[in-house]
Design a protein around this motif. Structure first.
Motif, PDB file in Angstrom:
ATOM      1  N   VAL A 120      -9.668  56.182  18.678  1.00 44.48           N
ATOM      2  CA  VAL A 120      -8.926  55.895  19.899  1.00 44.48           C
ATOM      3  C   VAL A 120      -8.707  54.398  19.967  1.00 44.48           C
ATOM      4  O   VAL A 120      -9.646  53.619  19.877  1.00 44.48           O
ATOM      5  N   GLN A 121      -7.444  54.003  20.124  1.00 38.78           N
ATOM      6  CA  GLN A 121      -7.120  52.590  20.216  1.00 38.78           C
ATOM      7  C   GLN A 121      -6.775  52.277  21.662  1.00 38.78           C
ATOM      8  O   GLN A 121      -5.823  52.815  22.212  1.00 38.78           O
ATOM      9  N   ASN A 122      -7.562  51.423  22.277  1.00 34.34           N
ATOM     10  CA  ASN A 122      -7.303  50.996  23.644  1.00 34.34           C
ATOM     11  C   ASN A 122      -6.797  49.578  23.651  1.00 34.34           C
ATOM     12  O   ASN A 122      -7.181  48.749  22.824  1.00 34.34           O
ATOM     13  N   GLU A 123      -5.946  49.298  24.594  1.00 36.52           N
ATOM     14  CA  GLU A 123      -5.392  47.963  24.761  1.00 36.52           C
ATOM     15  C   GLU A 123      -6.328  47.171  25.681  1.00 36.52           C
ATOM     16  O   GLU A 123      -6.805  47.687  26.678  1.00 36.52           O
ATOM     17  N   LYS A 124      -6.622  45.923  25.332  1.00 37.40           N
ATOM     18  CA  LYS A 124      -7.492  45.093  26.143  1.00 37.40           C
ATOM     19  C   LYS A 124      -6.679  44.320  27.166  1.00 37.40           C
ATOM     20  O   LYS A 124      -5.542  43.939  26.926  1.00 37.40           O
ATOM     21  N   GLU A 125      -7.302  44.104  28.306  1.00 32.58           N
ATOM     22  CA  GLU A 125      -6.640  43.368  29.381  1.00 32.58           C
ATOM     23  C   GLU A 125      -7.379  42.044  29.567  1.00 32.58           C
ATOM     24  O   GLU A 125      -8.591  42.014  29.685  1.00 32.58           O
ATOM     25  N   TYR A 126      -6.620  40.950  29.576  1.00 35.22           N
ATOM     26  CA  TYR A 126      -7.204  39.619  29.712  1.00 35.22           C
ATOM     27  C   TYR A 126      -6.751  38.992  31.026  1.00 35.22           C
ATOM     28  O   TYR A 126      -5.620  39.175  31.465  1.00 35.22           O
ATOM     29  N   PHE A 127      -7.662  38.262  31.645  1.00 32.12           N
ATOM     30  CA  PHE A 127      -7.345  37.544  32.873  1.00 32.12           C
ATOM     31  C   PHE A 127      -7.484  36.052  32.633  1.00 32.12           C
ATOM     32  O   PHE A 127      -8.406  35.610  31.964  1.00 32.12           O
ATOM     33  N   ARG A 128      -6.585  35.288  33.210  1.00 26.92           N
ATOM     34  CA  ARG A 128      -6.655  33.828  33.076  1.00 26.92           C
ATOM     35  C   ARG A 128      -6.545  33.212  34.451  1.00 26.92           C
ATOM     36  O   ARG A 128      -5.883  33.678  35.305  1.00 26.92           O
ATOM     37  N   GLY A 141      -2.209  57.805  33.239  1.00 26.83           N
ATOM     38  CA  GLY A 141      -2.839  58.513  32.138  1.00 26.83           C
ATOM     39  C   GLY A 141      -2.486  58.049  30.744  1.00 26.83           C
ATOM     40  O   GLY A 141      -2.808  58.719  29.769  1.00 26.83           O
ATOM     41  N   TYR A 142      -1.831  56.905  30.606  1.00 21.38           N
ATOM     42  CA  TYR A 142      -1.496  56.365  29.293  1.00 21.38           C
ATOM     43  C   TYR A 142      -2.569  55.385  28.857  1.00 21.38           C
ATOM     44  O   TYR A 142      -3.167  54.698  29.677  1.00 21.38           O
ATOM     45  N   LYS A 143      -2.829  55.295  27.570  1.00 23.65           N
ATOM     46  CA  LYS A 143      -3.858  54.394  27.047  1.00 23.65           C
ATOM     47  C   LYS A 143      -3.351  52.966  26.871  1.00 23.65           C
ATOM     48  O   LYS A 143      -4.103  52.014  26.977  1.00 23.65           O
ATOM     49  N   THR A 144      -2.054  52.808  26.562  1.00 25.02           N
ATOM     50  CA  THR A 144      -1.492  51.478  26.334  1.00 25.02           C
ATOM     51  C   THR A 144      -0.225  51.293  27.161  1.00 25.02           C
ATOM     52  O   THR A 144       0.427  52.260  27.559  1.00 25.02           O
ATOM     53  N   SER A 145       0.137  50.047  27.374  1.00 23.91           N
ATOM     54  CA  SER A 145       1.338  49.756  28.152  1.00 23.91           C
ATOM     55  C   SER A 145       2.612  49.917  27.321  1.00 23.91           C
ATOM     56  O   SER A 145       3.698  50.075  27.877  1.00 23.91           O
ATOM     57  N   THR A 146       2.490  49.906  25.999  1.00 21.22           N
ATOM     58  CA  THR A 146       3.686  50.031  25.154  1.00 21.22           C
ATOM     59  C   THR A 146       4.333  51.403  25.276  1.00 21.22           C
ATOM     60  O   THR A 146       5.528  51.537  25.044  1.00 21.22           O
ATOM     61  N   HIS A 198       7.984  54.030  39.489  1.00 22.86           N
ATOM     62  CA  HIS A 198       6.894  53.243  40.063  1.00 22.86           C
ATOM     63  C   HIS A 198       7.449  51.873  40.413  1.00 22.86           C
ATOM     64  O   HIS A 198       8.077  51.214  39.587  1.00 22.86           O
ATOM     65  N   THR A 199       7.216  51.449  41.648  1.00 20.78           N
ATOM     66  CA  THR A 199       7.613  50.119  42.083  1.00 20.78           C
ATOM     67  C   THR A 199       6.390  49.217  41.984  1.00 20.78           C
ATOM     68  O   THR A 199       5.342  49.522  42.550  1.00 20.78           O
ATOM     69  N   VAL A 200       6.532  48.127  41.258  1.00 22.57           N
ATOM     70  CA  VAL A 200       5.415  47.218  41.011  1.00 22.57           C
ATOM     71  C   VAL A 200       5.024  46.520  42.311  1.00 22.57           C
ATOM     72  O   VAL A 200       5.875  46.020  43.047  1.00 22.57           O
ATOM     73  N   ALA A 201       3.713  46.502  42.581  1.00 15.73           N
ATOM     74  CA  ALA A 201       3.171  45.807  43.743  1.00 15.73           C
ATOM     75  C   ALA A 201       2.516  44.502  43.275  1.00 15.73           C
ATOM     76  O   ALA A 201       2.255  44.316  42.080  1.00 15.73           O
ATOM     77  N   GLN A 202       2.244  43.634  44.227  1.00 14.12           N
ATOM     78  CA  GLN A 202       1.608  42.348  43.921  1.00 14.12           C
ATOM     79  C   GLN A 202       0.262  42.574  43.237  1.00 14.12           C
ATOM     80  O   GLN A 202      -0.544  43.378  43.674  1.00 14.12           O
ATOM     81  N   GLY A 203       0.027  41.894  42.114  1.00 15.95           N
ATOM     82  CA  GLY A 203      -1.248  41.964  41.411  1.00 15.95           C
ATOM     83  C   GLY A 203      -1.345  43.052  40.360  1.00 15.95           C
ATOM     84  O   GLY A 203      -2.341  43.127  39.659  1.00 15.95           O
ATOM     85  N   GLU A 204      -0.346  43.905  40.229  1.00 15.45           N
ATOM     86  CA  GLU A 204      -0.394  44.971  39.221  1.00 15.45           C
ATOM     87  C   GLU A 204       0.029  44.433  37.862  1.00 15.45           C
ATOM     88  O   GLU A 204       0.841  43.513  37.763  1.00 15.45           O
ATOM     89  N   THR A 205      -0.524  45.030  36.822  1.00 13.74           N
ATOM     90  CA  THR A 205      -0.108  44.731  35.457  1.00 13.74           C
ATOM     91  C   THR A 205       0.462  46.006  34.850  1.00 13.74           C
ATOM     92  O   THR A 205       0.183  47.108  35.334  1.00 13.74           O
ATOM     93  N   LEU A 206       1.231  45.850  33.792  1.00 14.00           N
ATOM     94  CA  LEU A 206       1.821  47.013  33.148  1.00 14.00           C
ATOM     95  C   LEU A 206       0.741  47.916  32.555  1.00 14.00           C
ATOM     96  O   LEU A 206       0.855  49.143  32.601  1.00 14.00           O
ATOM     97  N   LEU A 207      -0.327  47.332  32.051  1.00 19.63           N
ATOM     98  CA  LEU A 207      -1.427  48.124  31.508  1.00 19.63           C
ATOM     99  C   LEU A 207      -2.109  48.940  32.600  1.00 19.63           C
ATOM    100  O   LEU A 207      -2.422  50.111  32.409  1.00 19.63           O
ATOM    101  N   ARG A 208      -2.341  48.344  33.751  1.00 16.43           N
ATOM    102  CA  ARG A 208      -2.972  49.096  34.853  1.00 16.43           C
ATOM    103  C   ARG A 208      -2.071  50.212  35.352  1.00 16.43           C
ATOM    104  O   ARG A 208      -2.551  51.291  35.710  1.00 16.43           O
ATOM    105  N   ILE A 209      -0.782  49.978  35.399  1.00 19.51           N
ATOM    106  CA  ILE A 209       0.155  51.030  35.804  1.00 19.51           C
ATOM    107  C   ILE A 209       0.116  52.158  34.785  1.00 19.51           C
ATOM    108  O   ILE A 209       0.079  53.338  35.148  1.00 19.51           O
TER     109      ILE A 209
END
Length: 83
Positions: A75-83, A21-26, A5-16
């Motif tokens: 189920v443990q989900n990772e939260k995404e924060y925006f600043r 189909g993954y729950k967390t970015s780790t 996957h090539t990262v595009a502008q505005g993407e985060t690792l969690l969204r990718i």
């Protein structure tokens, strides 16, 4: 099948991760096939357009259950924060 996957502008690792189909970015960040990416970007929250991330195939989990009893799943989900 392993994908790139090539990262595009505005993407985060969690969204990718969630896109594939993954729950967390780790799960993506700590995978051995992304060692070069980890060396380039020590902070998983700072990724840049053009970075290449390897998407490993998902593994199924099989958990034995007991019949006629209460089985609890958390189920443990990772939260995404925006600043």
């Amino acid at each position: 099948m392993i994908q790139q996957h090539t990262v595009a502008q505005g993407e985060t690792l969690l969204r990718i991760a969630r896109q594939y189909g993954y729950k967390t970015s780790t799960a993506l960040y700590n995978h051995p096939s992304n060692a070069e990416f980890r060396a380039l970007r020590p902070d998983p929250n700072l990724i840049y357009p053009g970075d290449k991330i390897t998407i490993p195939p998902k593994k199924e989990k099989f958990i034995p259950l007991r019949a006629n009893s209460l089985n609890t799943f958390v189920v443990q989900n990772e939260k995404e924060y925006f600043r």
